[in-house]
Design an enzyme around this catalytic site. Structure first.
Site, PDB file in Angstrom:
ATOM      1  N   GLY A  12      13.833  -1.022  86.542  1.00  0.00           N
ATOM      2  CA  GLY A  12      14.535  -1.530  87.728  1.00  0.00           C
ATOM      3  C   GLY A  12      13.640  -1.395  88.947  1.00  0.00           C
ATOM      4  O   GLY A  12      14.093  -1.078  90.051  1.00  0.00           O
ATOM      5  N   GLU A  38      11.072  -4.627  84.854  1.00  0.00           N
ATOM      6  CA  GLU A  38      12.268  -5.352  85.307  1.00  0.00           C
ATOM      7  C   GLU A  38      12.816  -6.131  84.124  1.00  0.00           C
ATOM      8  O   GLU A  38      12.218  -6.157  83.056  1.00  0.00           O
ATOM      9  CB  GLU A  38      11.933  -6.275  86.490  1.00  0.00           C
ATOM     10  N   GLY A 102      19.854   7.978  86.797  1.00  0.00           N
ATOM     11  CA  GLY A 102      20.649   8.006  88.029  1.00  0.00           C
ATOM     12  C   GLY A 102      21.729   6.957  88.027  1.00  0.00           C
ATOM     13  O   GLY A 102      22.622   6.975  88.886  1.00  0.00           O
ATOM     14  N   HIS A 160      30.114   3.355 100.664  1.00  0.00           N
ATOM     15  CA  HIS A 160      28.779   2.859 100.310  1.00  0.00           C
ATOM     16  C   HIS A 160      28.601   1.435 100.820  1.00  0.00           C
ATOM     17  O   HIS A 160      29.572   0.758 101.163  1.00  0.00           O
ATOM     18  CB  HIS A 160      28.583   2.856  98.786  1.00  0.00           C
ATOM     19  N   LYS A 164      27.223  -2.310  96.352  1.00  0.00           N
ATOM     20  CA  LYS A 164      27.534  -1.380  95.242  1.00  0.00           C
ATOM     21  C   LYS A 164      28.589  -1.977  94.318  1.00  0.00           C
ATOM     22  O   LYS A 164      29.591  -2.520  94.783  1.00  0.00           O
ATOM     23  CB  LYS A 164      27.989  -0.018  95.788  1.00  0.00           C
ATOM     24  N   GLY A 170      29.493   7.548  91.519  1.00  0.00           N
ATOM     25  CA  GLY A 170      29.126   8.642  90.617  1.00  0.00           C
ATOM     26  C   GLY A 170      29.246   9.988  91.306  1.00  0.00           C
ATOM     27  O   GLY A 170      29.654  10.991  90.689  1.00  0.00           O
TER      28      GLY A 170
HETATM   29  N1  LIG Z   1      22.262   9.206  90.874  1.00  0.00           N
HETATM   30  C1  LIG Z   1      21.789   8.932  92.102  1.00  0.00           C
HETATM   31  O1  LIG Z   1      21.305   9.810  92.829  1.00  0.00           O
HETATM   32  C2  LIG Z   1      21.797   7.518  92.581  1.00  0.00           C
HETATM   33  C3  LIG Z   1      22.296   6.544  91.761  1.00  0.00           C
HETATM   34  N2  LIG Z   1      22.239   5.246  92.134  1.00  0.00           N
HETATM   35  C4  LIG Z   1      22.682   4.282  91.134  1.00  0.00           C
HETATM   36  O2  LIG Z   1      21.530   3.603  90.626  1.00  0.00           O
HETATM   37  C5  LIG Z   1      21.884   2.293  90.219  1.00  0.00           C
HETATM   38  C6  LIG Z   1      20.978   1.286  90.902  1.00  0.00           C
HETATM   39  O3  LIG Z   1      21.193   1.298  92.292  1.00  0.00           O
HETATM   40  P1  LIG Z   1      20.342   0.352  93.263  1.00  0.00           P
HETATM   41  O4  LIG Z   1      18.888   0.653  93.174  1.00  0.00           O
HETATM   42  O5  LIG Z   1      21.023   0.414  94.587  1.00  0.00           O
HETATM   43  O6  LIG Z   1      20.642  -1.086  92.593  1.00  0.00           O
HETATM   44  P2  LIG Z   1      19.747  -2.401  92.610  1.00  0.00           P
HETATM   45  O7  LIG Z   1      20.639  -3.506  92.126  1.00  0.00           O
HETATM   46  O8  LIG Z   1      19.058  -2.547  93.920  1.00  0.00           O
HETATM   47  O9  LIG Z   1      18.609  -2.106  91.495  1.00  0.00           O
HETATM   48  C7  LIG Z   1      18.813  -2.134  90.096  1.00  0.00           C
HETATM   49  C8  LIG Z   1      17.603  -2.790  89.497  1.00  0.00           C
HETATM   50  O10 LIG Z   1      17.653  -2.640  88.082  1.00  0.00           O
HETATM   51  C9  LIG Z   1      17.318  -3.906  87.530  1.00  0.00           C
HETATM   52  N3  LIG Z   1      17.784  -4.045  86.164  1.00  0.00           N
HETATM   53  C10 LIG Z   1      19.021  -4.307  85.715  1.00  0.00           C
HETATM   54  N4  LIG Z   1      19.017  -4.415  84.371  1.00  0.00           N
HETATM   55  C11 LIG Z   1      17.741  -4.234  83.963  1.00  0.00           C
HETATM   56  C12 LIG Z   1      17.090  -4.243  82.701  1.00  0.00           C
HETATM   57  N5  LIG Z   1      17.766  -4.464  81.560  1.00  0.00           N
HETATM   58  N6  LIG Z   1      15.763  -4.024  82.667  1.00  0.00           N
HETATM   59  C13 LIG Z   1      15.072  -3.778  83.778  1.00  0.00           C
HETATM   60  N7  LIG Z   1      15.621  -3.778  85.016  1.00  0.00           N
HETATM   61  C14 LIG Z   1      16.941  -3.993  85.099  1.00  0.00           C
HETATM   62  C15 LIG Z   1      17.977  -4.912  88.489  1.00  0.00           C
HETATM   63  O11 LIG Z   1      17.486  -6.216  88.280  1.00  0.00           O
HETATM   64  P3  LIG Z   1      18.474  -7.478  88.597  1.00  0.00           P
HETATM   65  O12 LIG Z   1      18.677  -7.455  90.075  1.00  0.00           O
HETATM   66  O13 LIG Z   1      17.666  -8.645  88.091  1.00  0.00           O
HETATM   67  O14 LIG Z   1      19.734  -7.230  87.827  1.00  0.00           O
HETATM   68  C16 LIG Z   1      17.546  -4.302  89.827  1.00  0.00           C
HETATM   69  O15 LIG Z   1      16.243  -4.650  90.195  1.00  0.00           O
HETATM   70  C17 LIG Z   1      23.379   2.157  90.533  1.00  0.00           C
HETATM   71  O16 LIG Z   1      24.129   2.482  89.380  1.00  0.00           O
HETATM   72  C18 LIG Z   1      23.604   3.212  91.607  1.00  0.00           C
HETATM   73  O17 LIG Z   1      24.926   3.636  91.704  1.00  0.00           O
HETATM   74  C19 LIG Z   1      21.716   4.857  93.317  1.00  0.00           C
HETATM   75  C20 LIG Z   1      21.230   5.780  94.180  1.00  0.00           C
HETATM   76  C21 LIG Z   1      21.235   7.186  93.888  1.00  0.00           C
HETATM   77  O1  LIG Z   2      24.905   2.909  94.583  1.00  0.00           O
HETATM   78  C1  LIG Z   2      24.397   3.692  95.427  1.00  0.00           C
HETATM   79  O2  LIG Z   2      23.757   3.273  96.405  1.00  0.00           O
HETATM   80  C2  LIG Z   2      24.559   5.134  95.232  1.00  0.00           C
HETATM   81  N1  LIG Z   2      25.064   5.537  94.090  1.00  0.00           N
HETATM   82  C3  LIG Z   2      25.301   6.867  93.686  1.00  0.00           C
HETATM   83  C4  LIG Z   2      26.769   7.080  93.472  1.00  0.00           C
HETATM   84  O3  LIG Z   2      27.421   6.240  92.843  1.00  0.00           O
HETATM   85  O4  LIG Z   2      27.302   8.103  93.921  1.00  0.00           O
HETATM   86  C5  LIG Z   2      24.613   7.886  94.558  1.00  0.00           C
HETATM   87  C6  LIG Z   2      24.526   7.526  96.006  1.00  0.00           C
HETATM   88  O5  LIG Z   2      25.723   7.820  96.641  1.00  0.00           O
HETATM   89  C7  LIG Z   2      24.077   6.087  96.243  1.00  0.00           C
END
Ligand SMILES: NC(=O)C1=CN([C@@H]2O[C@H](COP(=O)(O)OP(=O)(O)OC[C@H]3O[C@@H](n4cnc5c(N)ncnc54)[C@H](OP(=O)(O)O)[C@@H]3O)[C@@H](O)[C@H]2O)C=CC1
Ligand SMILES: O=C(O)C1=N[C@H](C(=O)O)C[C@H](O)C1
Length: 274
Positions: A12, A38, A102, A160, A164, A170
């Site tokens: 991603g 990706e 994550g 958020h 989202k 989460g």
């Molecule tokens: N645990 C933590 O601390 C945090 C968790 N998160 C979580 O992380 C996740 C992503 O968040 P965020 O970065 O904002 O989301 P984004 O949509 O910005 O990024 C996700 C990326 O993953 C890509 N992707 C999806 N499926 C695949 C695949 N099969 N192979 C490769 N790449 C893939 C997407 O591509 P495409 O756009 O083409 O689908 C996109 O580029 C969410 O579930 C969010 O809740 C976020 C921040 C903190």
């Molecule tokens: O999707 C996000 O951006 C985030 N996702 C996580 C969550 O679902 O709690 C962590 C953070 O809050 C950002």
């Protein structure tokens, strides 16, 4: 180049977290970007990962073949989608490497499949990778244990950004699990995730969730303990996604010499009580 540096794959890579991870890996000693992935058909495949993250060229070109990327790597940093994460956990198990997850919004079935992959992969999974949230979850557990459920109602509020796709967050669920643990109850049977219309009075002992979405908010969470005439609020504000990325990199380095298994950020941070 530091040859002892841990070789990490960012899946991603063009996403909000993927770009943040690539910038942070570039600035932290002890890790290096081995590959960036990706999805098949993504317009970012074939582009330099550093260029996409705003660093300038790094020579790591975004690919669409995760298994090939994992084979010579030591760890995967994964903030993608539940379906992708389940697939990556199986590939991380095949490659016998560290998988830091994550991604939020995983179903019970997804979590069962991730747990199965942890028989061979070292998996660290958390709804929030930041130190602040994990510390606060310990405090939420303590508060829930100390405050009588007959007198104190627990409500969890989160906001958020408008992009989202899962709710509750989460992090909200992580706080819910911590509070439920403090009370010695099962969250699934006690949580109220939606209220609409004539709901009747609040049921004693439940844990409520409220979700707000809008704008560019990175992550706002509050755990409220509402009593008669007073409210205790534990809250966390994320001002920058680097707090999550830093935690994920810390988790990968921590898991490097661990046995296969499913770990949490509380394990990584030494905050785990059981
Ligand atoms: N645990 C933590 O601390 C945090 C968790 N998160 C979580 O992380 C996740 C992503 O968040 P965020 O970065 O904002 O989301 P984004 O949509 O910005 O990024 C996700 C990326 O993953 C890509 N992707 C999806 N499926 C695949 C695949 N099969 N192979 C490769 N790449 C893939 C997407 O591509 P495409 O756009 O083409 O689908 C996109 O580029 C969410 O579930 C969010 O809740 C976020 C921040 C903190
Ligand atoms: O999707 C996000 O951006 C985030 N996702 C996580 C969550 O679902 O709690 C962590 C953070 O809050 C950002």
């Amino acid at each position: 180049m530091n040859d002892a540096a841990m070789k990490l794959v960012v899946v991603g890579a063009a996403g909000r977290m993927g770009q943040t991870l690539i910038r942070l890996i570039h600035s932290i000693e002890g890790v290096r970007l081995h590959a960036a992935v990706e999805r098949v058909g993504s317009p970012f495949v074939g582009k330099d990962a550093g260029e996409i993250a705003g660093l300038g060229p790094t020579g790591v070109i975004i690919g669409d073949d995760p298994l090939n990327a994992f084979l010579d790597a030591e760890g995967v940093l994964d903030f993608t989608s539940p379906a992708a994460t389940v697939e990556f956990s199986g590939l991380a198990a095949q490659a016998r490497i560290v998988h830091v997850i994550g991604t939020t919004g995983c179903s019970a079935d997804d979590n069962t499949r991730i747990a199965a992959a942890a028989r061979h992969a070292r998996i660290v999974k958390s709804g929030n990778m930041s130190l602040g949230v994990n510390l606060l979850s310990v405090l939420a557990e303590q508060a829930a244990r100390a405050l009588d459920p007959a007198d104190w109602d627990i409500e969890i509020l989160e906001m958020h950004h408008k992009h989202k796709v899962d709710a509750p967050s989460g992090t909200a669920l992580l706080f819910g699990e911590a509070a439920a643990k403090g009370r010695g109850i099962d969250l699934a049977s006690k949580s109220v995730r939606v209220r609409d219309g004539h709901t009747g009075a609040r049921e004693v002992g439940t844990i409520g969730f409220a979700t707000l979405r809008g704008g560019s908010v990175i992550g706002e969470h509050s755990v409220l303990f509402a009593g008669e005439g007073e409210i205790v609020t534990l809250s966390h504000s994320a001002a920058d996604r680097s707090i999550f990325a830093r935690g994920a990199i810390k988790a990968a380095l921590w898991a490097r010499d661990k046995k296969p298994g499913l770990y949490s950020m509380l394990d990584v941070l030494g905050l785990s009580s059981s």
